[in-house]
Design an enzyme around this catalytic site. Sequence first.
Site, PDB file in Angstrom:
ATOM      1  N   HIS A 189       0.802  -1.226   0.000  1.00  0.00           N
ATOM      2  CA  HIS A 189       0.000   0.000   0.000  1.00  0.00           C
ATOM      3  C   HIS A 189       0.834   1.275   0.000  1.00  0.00           C
ATOM      4  O   HIS A 189       0.282   2.348   0.222  1.00  0.00           O
ATOM      5  CB  HIS A 189      -0.914   0.041   1.225  1.00  0.00           C
ATOM      6  CG  HIS A 189      -2.123  -0.836   1.113  1.00  0.00           C
ATOM      7  ND1 HIS A 189      -3.242  -0.489   0.389  1.00  0.00           N
ATOM      8  CD2 HIS A 189      -2.388  -2.053   1.652  1.00  0.00           C
ATOM      9  CE1 HIS A 189      -4.150  -1.450   0.481  1.00  0.00           C
ATOM     10  NE2 HIS A 189      -3.655  -2.411   1.234  1.00  0.00           N
ATOM     11  N   LYS A 239      -8.680  14.083   3.886  1.00  0.00           N
ATOM     12  CA  LYS A 239      -7.863  12.870   3.950  1.00  0.00           C
ATOM     13  C   LYS A 239      -6.826  13.080   5.051  1.00  0.00           C
ATOM     14  O   LYS A 239      -6.734  14.165   5.633  1.00  0.00           O
ATOM     15  CB  LYS A 239      -7.168  12.579   2.612  1.00  0.00           C
ATOM     16  CG  LYS A 239      -6.340  13.744   2.066  1.00  0.00           C
ATOM     17  CD  LYS A 239      -5.832  13.411   0.663  1.00  0.00           C
ATOM     18  CE  LYS A 239      -6.959  13.364  -0.328  1.00  0.00           C
ATOM     19  NZ  LYS A 239      -6.645  12.589  -1.540  1.00  0.00           N
ATOM     20  N   ARG A 240      -6.052  12.048   5.329  1.00  0.00           N
ATOM     21  CA  ARG A 240      -4.997  12.177   6.329  1.00  0.00           C
ATOM     22  C   ARG A 240      -4.040  13.297   5.916  1.00  0.00           C
ATOM     23  O   ARG A 240      -3.707  13.451   4.749  1.00  0.00           O
ATOM     24  CB  ARG A 240      -4.266  10.844   6.458  1.00  0.00           C
ATOM     25  CG  ARG A 240      -3.215  10.781   7.523  1.00  0.00           C
ATOM     26  CD  ARG A 240      -2.822   9.326   7.771  1.00  0.00           C
ATOM     27  NE  ARG A 240      -2.642   8.579   6.547  1.00  0.00           N
ATOM     28  CZ  ARG A 240      -1.526   8.556   5.832  1.00  0.00           C
ATOM     29  NH1 ARG A 240      -0.484   9.268   6.239  1.00  0.00           N
ATOM     30  NH2 ARG A 240      -1.440   7.829   4.743  1.00  0.00           N
ATOM     31  N   LYS A 282       0.476  14.401   0.280  1.00  0.00           N
ATOM     32  CA  LYS A 282      -0.902  14.616  -0.169  1.00  0.00           C
ATOM     33  C   LYS A 282      -1.167  16.076  -0.514  1.00  0.00           C
ATOM     34  O   LYS A 282      -2.180  16.419  -1.093  1.00  0.00           O
ATOM     35  CB  LYS A 282      -1.880  14.112   0.893  1.00  0.00           C
ATOM     36  CG  LYS A 282      -1.807  12.595   1.102  1.00  0.00           C
ATOM     37  CD  LYS A 282      -2.762  12.128   2.188  1.00  0.00           C
ATOM     38  CE  LYS A 282      -2.633  10.642   2.457  1.00  0.00           C
ATOM     39  NZ  LYS A 282      -3.177   9.809   1.370  1.00  0.00           N
ATOM     40  N   THR A 337      -8.867   6.192  -2.225  1.00  0.00           N
ATOM     41  CA  THR A 337     -10.254   5.767  -2.438  1.00  0.00           C
ATOM     42  C   THR A 337     -11.215   6.948  -2.240  1.00  0.00           C
ATOM     43  O   THR A 337     -12.350   6.896  -2.694  1.00  0.00           O
ATOM     44  CB  THR A 337     -10.654   4.623  -1.487  1.00  0.00           C
ATOM     45  OG1 THR A 337     -10.380   5.006  -0.131  1.00  0.00           O
ATOM     46  CG2 THR A 337      -9.896   3.353  -1.827  1.00  0.00           C
ATOM     47  N   LYS A 344     -14.918   7.993  -4.044  1.00  0.00           N
ATOM     48  CA  LYS A 344     -16.147   8.363  -3.328  1.00  0.00           C
ATOM     49  C   LYS A 344     -16.671   9.714  -3.793  1.00  0.00           C
ATOM     50  O   LYS A 344     -17.888   9.894  -3.957  1.00  0.00           O
ATOM     51  CB  LYS A 344     -15.867   8.363  -1.821  1.00  0.00           C
ATOM     52  CG  LYS A 344     -15.535   6.991  -1.259  1.00  0.00           C
ATOM     53  CD  LYS A 344     -14.834   7.063   0.089  1.00  0.00           C
ATOM     54  CE  LYS A 344     -14.262   5.702   0.462  1.00  0.00           C
ATOM     55  NZ  LYS A 344     -13.314   5.755   1.584  1.00  0.00           N
TER      56      LYS A 344
END
Length: 840
Positions: A378, A569-570, A575, A677, A681
Amino acid sequence: MIPDPKKQTEEAARPSLWQDYHKGMDVESIILSFKNHMKYTMAKDHYTSTSWDQFYSMSRALMDRLIERWIATQQTYYNTDAKRIYYLSLEFLIGRLLGNNLINLMIMDKARAALHRMSLDIEDIRRVEVDAGLGNGGLGRLAACFLDSMATLELPGYGYGIRYEFGIFRQIIRNGFQVEIPDEWLRFGNPWEIPRPESSFEVCFGGTVENRPTRTSTVNPVWVHANTVLGVPYDTPIAGYKNNTVNTLRLWSARSSEEFDLEIFNDGDYVAAVENKNLSEVISKVLYPNDNIFSGKELRFKQEYFFVSCSLQDIVRRFKKQHGNHFERFPSKVAVQLNDTHPALGIAELMRILIDTERVPYDKAWEITQETFAYTNHTLLPEALEKWPVPLFEKILPRHLQIIYEINRRFMRDVASRFLNDRNKLANLSLIEEGGEKQVRMAHLAVVGSHSVNGVAALHTELLKSHVLRDFYEYSPEKFNNKTNGITQRRWLLKANPGLASLISDHIGTSWTTNLDDLRKLEPFADNPDFQKAFFDVKRRNKEVLCKIIADETRISITPDAIFDIQVKRIHEYKRQLLFALGIIIQYMRLKKNPGIDLYPRVYICGGKSAPGYQMAKLIIKLINSIGEVVNVDPLVNGKIKVVFLPNYRVSTAEKIFPAADVSEQISTAGMEASGTGNMKFAMNGALTIGTLDGANIEIREEVGAENFFLFGKTVEELAEMRGRGYNPWDYYHANRDIREALDLLDSDFFCNGQARLFRPIYDSLLTWGDHYCHLADIEDYLAAQDRIDQTYRDQAKWARMAILNVARMGKFSSDRTIHQYAEEIWGAKRIPVTILNAD
């Protein structure tokens, strides 16, 4: 006296009703079951019950309807001698279960009617449920989606993990900073779980290994003088959708193998007597926040071994119950999937069980192990690949270290033979990292000990083969395959967005709930004005719901008329929440210079948790909050920009955010996000993506069409070339006035509210320290894409068409498709339908 036929009929029917109330799907049975639990489980009545009592009673009423199917499912698996799938994951972010179970059992409307008859509101009761925060983010939520899909596809699947007493921390924002509060999610109990103390297992730590002679000339290694901890299982039912399958999520809780040392207790030292008990039970006390930087925590190491040892002992017990000691059948009846490297110790543990306990010869044990295990990777970040110090292994798991050394010795012999003793290959492929303190490379153990290694998006898998695990791919290319992640449409569309789900079903039917490819039937409606209007009406209602949540939690008032531009998100540098923040600063500066600029009103919404020790991520949270404090009250902005940081992002909040989004920010540095993911969504709920060619973004863009995706940023290849030439962020600083002025403003005290040079570490990370995540290299292109969003949104018909086509073309990204591929191509598992005789 003449008998009353009507009364006789009612009396004859009453015993049946009382007998079957616990499984009836009609309104009357649900009412009776609810009242029964309120009285006999909660010992409450209408006058004394609280909202928690009502939630608990409704949940237990639903459990009544799950249990018959649950038992029948296990009986069916046993009677058919099914091959079983065991999904090992250190995280399961299952969220709230009441609504999900009502949907999967197809009784949401009847439950709503039953509660209404008792003057109760189902939405009020659903809000009482606490999120089971047993995961950090995507990894745990993926595991939860996979369990849902396994049950819906009627696959014999089990989840194994840890029953953390304290889940992921509750995040509050104080003076703009993240503050972590313990999440004691089990404080009032959990109606969905059933303890199984009779199925507990002992887990050993420490001790030594003695080589004891055997009757032959060999020696038998024996693990002795170890301390033991008891693993007690708690089972949660996982219901399939529109079928009778109810699979099991088994979570392990640590207990002391002895309540206390009686001898010390008799000497009068009560505290010392229970000290060992407390030390044992801390193993399942708290979920470690994921900061993607491994730091060798002993408790984490113990957690990983604790849950894989309990799980594999349980798996072997279940196998032996049906097949005895015929372990040659084990791989044909058992498939174990490792969700990242956290359960990789399971490979050494199964070898220990087979060799030491079951007396299987080493070569046969290794063959069984490799055929049983499969590994999902992952991460592409080298610092996130787990490595455990050899001294820690020697202290905690001495027998397993021996086994790993033997696995590595034999593997290195094969590598040397294959690559003619190439020292670089030997060093790169070894399970043991040399130099300084020796460490065990857990990803290497997972690859060597598995028959399948998969990535979770097409780009991710290619980068695994070409970079992260290149030498392993050269050694055994047949192991490598891709399984692009997916999400369950039952939770993330049917449950989270009932308005859109109803609109879809009214036009194309309900088959999409189990075959997401059928959403393609929506394409002809993308240009239909009536459908577009209905689509926008649903979106607006969802935005109004989110407006209220934001007002309640942040006291910031926003309008649903604005573009909702969302990144949740985290929080992590790769990111690029920082890119999101810099973009807002530049838009704000443009407005300050020219208040009359024609900018469509936009609300920038961010949410997510930082690991408690990740100071840069926490400073980015503070920056976004500080930007909001300035922008939201500036009269020159005139409401054209609002900035919101929504605290304590979790599954139940996500279910309100995704349906309300207009724009989905998927802006990670290319080549660093394995899949994602959240991107799926958002798109499934009709948001348009602004994103880089990273992770699953690439495949989403391919599916929805490049014209329906706002692409920006450098590709993996372009970034590599740029870095090869020598990337200098100062070049962008000097060449672009917007970038220069934004960074100068950031480095001033403008957003600091009196805390001088508060954001200097961010400034330095972008300029002085080389901008590792290439924010400045991508920001100009990012702003251009944002301008395209502004212009496109003004054409509502065009935007509606693009958004509807995003929904219509998301069929590939169902977790049902992903799990079907796992079952067909890795596990070799088949559908096992469950039949219940006389089922309602």
